[in-house]
Design a protein around this motif. Structure first.
Motif, PDB file in Angstrom:
ATOM      1  N   GLU A  33      25.607 -27.554  31.980  1.00 14.79           N
ATOM      2  CA  GLU A  33      26.244 -28.673  32.680  1.00 14.79           C
ATOM      3  C   GLU A  33      27.759 -28.531  32.583  1.00 14.79           C
ATOM      4  OE1 GLU A  33      26.757 -33.338  31.615  1.00 14.79           O
ATOM      5  OE2 GLU A  33      24.671 -32.638  31.772  1.00 14.79           O
ATOM      6  N   ALA A  35      37.901 -32.951  32.231  1.00 12.50           N
ATOM      7  CA  ALA A  35      37.625 -33.253  30.822  1.00 12.50           C
ATOM      8  C   ALA A  35      38.888 -33.772  30.132  1.00 12.50           C
ATOM      9  CB  ALA A  35      37.126 -32.003  30.106  1.00 12.50           C
ATOM     10  N   HIS A  76      28.424 -39.037  26.565  1.00 10.20           N
ATOM     11  CA  HIS A  76      27.658 -37.831  26.904  1.00 10.20           C
ATOM     12  C   HIS A  76      26.615 -37.478  25.844  1.00 10.20           C
ATOM     13  CE1 HIS A  76      30.229 -36.770  30.352  1.00 10.20           C
ATOM     14  NE2 HIS A  76      31.220 -37.257  29.625  1.00 10.20           N
ATOM     15  N   TYR A  89      26.763 -30.313  37.753  1.00 10.26           N
ATOM     16  CA  TYR A  89      27.868 -31.176  37.371  1.00 10.26           C
ATOM     17  C   TYR A  89      27.314 -32.458  36.738  1.00 10.26           C
ATOM     18  CZ  TYR A  89      31.229 -28.430  40.099  1.00 10.26           C
ATOM     19  OH  TYR A  89      32.027 -27.436  40.579  1.00 10.26           O
ATOM     20  N   PHE A  90      28.082 -32.999  35.813  1.00 14.26           N
ATOM     21  CA  PHE A  90      27.709 -34.292  35.232  1.00 14.26           C
ATOM     22  C   PHE A  90      27.829 -35.369  36.290  1.00 14.26           C
ATOM     23  CE2 PHE A  90      29.277 -38.264  33.275  1.00 14.26           C
ATOM     24  CZ  PHE A  90      28.117 -38.615  32.578  1.00 14.26           C
ATOM     25  N   GLY A 110      33.314 -28.798  29.240  1.00 15.74           N
ATOM     26  CA  GLY A 110      34.340 -29.628  29.869  1.00 15.74           C
ATOM     27  C   GLY A 110      35.514 -28.776  30.303  1.00 15.74           C
ATOM     28  N   ILE A 135      31.415 -30.558  33.058  1.00 22.26           N
ATOM     29  CA  ILE A 135      32.052 -31.878  33.132  1.00 22.26           C
ATOM     30  C   ILE A 135      33.457 -31.685  33.690  1.00 22.26           C
ATOM     31  CG2 ILE A 135      32.797 -33.907  31.849  1.00 22.26           C
ATOM     32  CD1 ILE A 135      30.614 -33.252  29.791  1.00 22.26           C
ATOM     33  N   TYR A 174      28.890 -29.426  23.022  1.00 21.57           N
ATOM     34  CA  TYR A 174      29.973 -29.531  24.012  1.00 21.57           C
ATOM     35  C   TYR A 174      31.075 -28.521  23.675  1.00 21.57           C
ATOM     36  CZ  TYR A 174      33.995 -31.570  26.514  1.00 21.57           C
ATOM     37  OH  TYR A 174      35.088 -31.775  27.308  1.00 21.57           O
TER      38      TYR A 174
END
Length: 348
Positions: free
Chosen positions: A144, A149, A161, A46-47, A111, A146, A79
């Motif tokens: 990763e 989002a 990011h 996770y971010f 995200g 997020i 992303y």
């Protein structure tokens, strides 16, 4: 003892066999296979805004030309965002395309929108946001995740990011009052198009379940789920359980018993239809009771009419009895002398 000629013949045969086997190996390819890359042993992360933000301060942006031509000096930060409800292979293939969109290594960030945003702008989901987060954590292409989002990607979000490019299919995504939520990203030159996988989507999966609702309902009740857990009424639950039991019996009986059972089933349907025809709404019994009520009401009004001191003044009587059935009006007797208008008959 074998002769030298026979031994020579055997050696020739052996040599030919070895030659034959080597030619077969050449046709089938090299015996050593190229070792396949292993899937990651650890899930994605996770971010973490507290720790990750400081690590990203020194990252310099990468142009699209450098990324496309393989001149990137670091992993390209791509992303991809979405709902990812009922995560399926269409989602996985889109993430794979995002991971492989450039010739050099890609660090893929995904995200996932929260339940609050999704229900507001798109509709209700089957899985909760936490379940959807976990689905992405265990995808082999994701580095990763997020949480929560944003629905619209802002420049501030890209800077936070250190996102180099955004990957999504190229169809205009009309939502939240915008004709295309990726319009600004495309204008910045930071958009990478992926392709949708035909024949699979979350909506398609839900449609299949709805289409075969009874099948899955019977399946889950047979597996021990309660009617309350499935939001099913009491009568529906009993109906499904009886049908399941009936199917079990059909699977265990012989051909002769099967024939008798089918005949019984046909007769039971006929009996049920007759029962409904007699006792159901608008059935024969209902109509008979209705006629009986009408007759009782009519008889009561007639009795009331007879006992009334002035029967012909009763308005209910005239509503029920037509004028043709009323008794003829009797002439009224008068004791007053008759006056004649004929002057010639007076004798004057």
């Amino acid at each position: 003892m074998s002769s030298p000629k026979a031994a020579k013949a055997d050696n020739t045969t052996r040599k030919r066999k070895r030659k034959s086997s080597s030619s077969e190996s050449e046709e089938n390819g090299p015996s050593k296979r190229k070792q396949r890359p292993l899937a990651p042993r650890e899930p994605a992360v996770y971010f973490d805004p507290e720790n990750d933000s400081s690590d990203l301060e020194d990252i310099e942006p990468i142009s699209f030309e450098d990324a496309k031509n393989g001149k990137a000096t670091r992993p390209i930060r791509v992303y991809a965002d979405g709902i990812y409800d009922l995560f399926h292979f269409g989602h996985a293939r889109a993430l794979m395309q995002a991971k492989l969109c450039f010739p050099t290594p890609v660090y893929l960030m995904v995200g996932v929108c929260s339940d609050e945003l999704t229900h507001k702008f798109k509709g209700f989901t089957v899985m909760t946001d936490e379940e959807r987060y976990q689905s992405l954590l265990h995808s082999r292409y994701v580095d990763e995740v997020i949480k929560d989002a944003p629905w619209l990607i802002s420049k501030e979000f890209l800077d936070l990011h250190k996102i180099d490019f955004v990957a999504h299919d190229d169809f205009p995504y009309k939502s939240a009052g915008a004709e295309d939520v990726y319009k600004d990203i495309k204008a910045m030159g930071k958009f990478v198009a992926t392709q949708r996988t035909e024949g699979i989507s979350t909506s398609d999966i839900i449609a299949r379940v709805v289409k075969d609702y009874d099948v899955y309902l019977r399946r889950n009740l047979a597996r021990g789920y309660t009617a309350k857990e499935l939001n099913v009424g009491f009568m529906k639950e009993k109906e499904v359980l009886v049908r399941n039991k009936f199917d079990d019996i059909k699977g265990k009986i012989t051909d002769k018993s099967q024939e008798l059972l089918e005949k019984w089933e046909e007769k039971s349907r006929d009996f049920i239809s007759r029962f409904i025809d007699i006792f159901g709404r608008d059935g024969h019994l209902d109509r008979l009771i209705g006629r009986g009520k009408d007759k009782i009401v009519g008889a009561g009004r007639r009795i009331k009419h007879v006992l009334s001191p002035n029967p012909y003044a009763d308005p209910e009587y005239y509503e029920e009895v037509s004028p043709s059935r009323l008794p003829a009006k009797q002439p009224r007797l008068s004791f007053e002398p008759e006056m004649s208008d004929d002057s010639e008959s007076d004798g004057y």
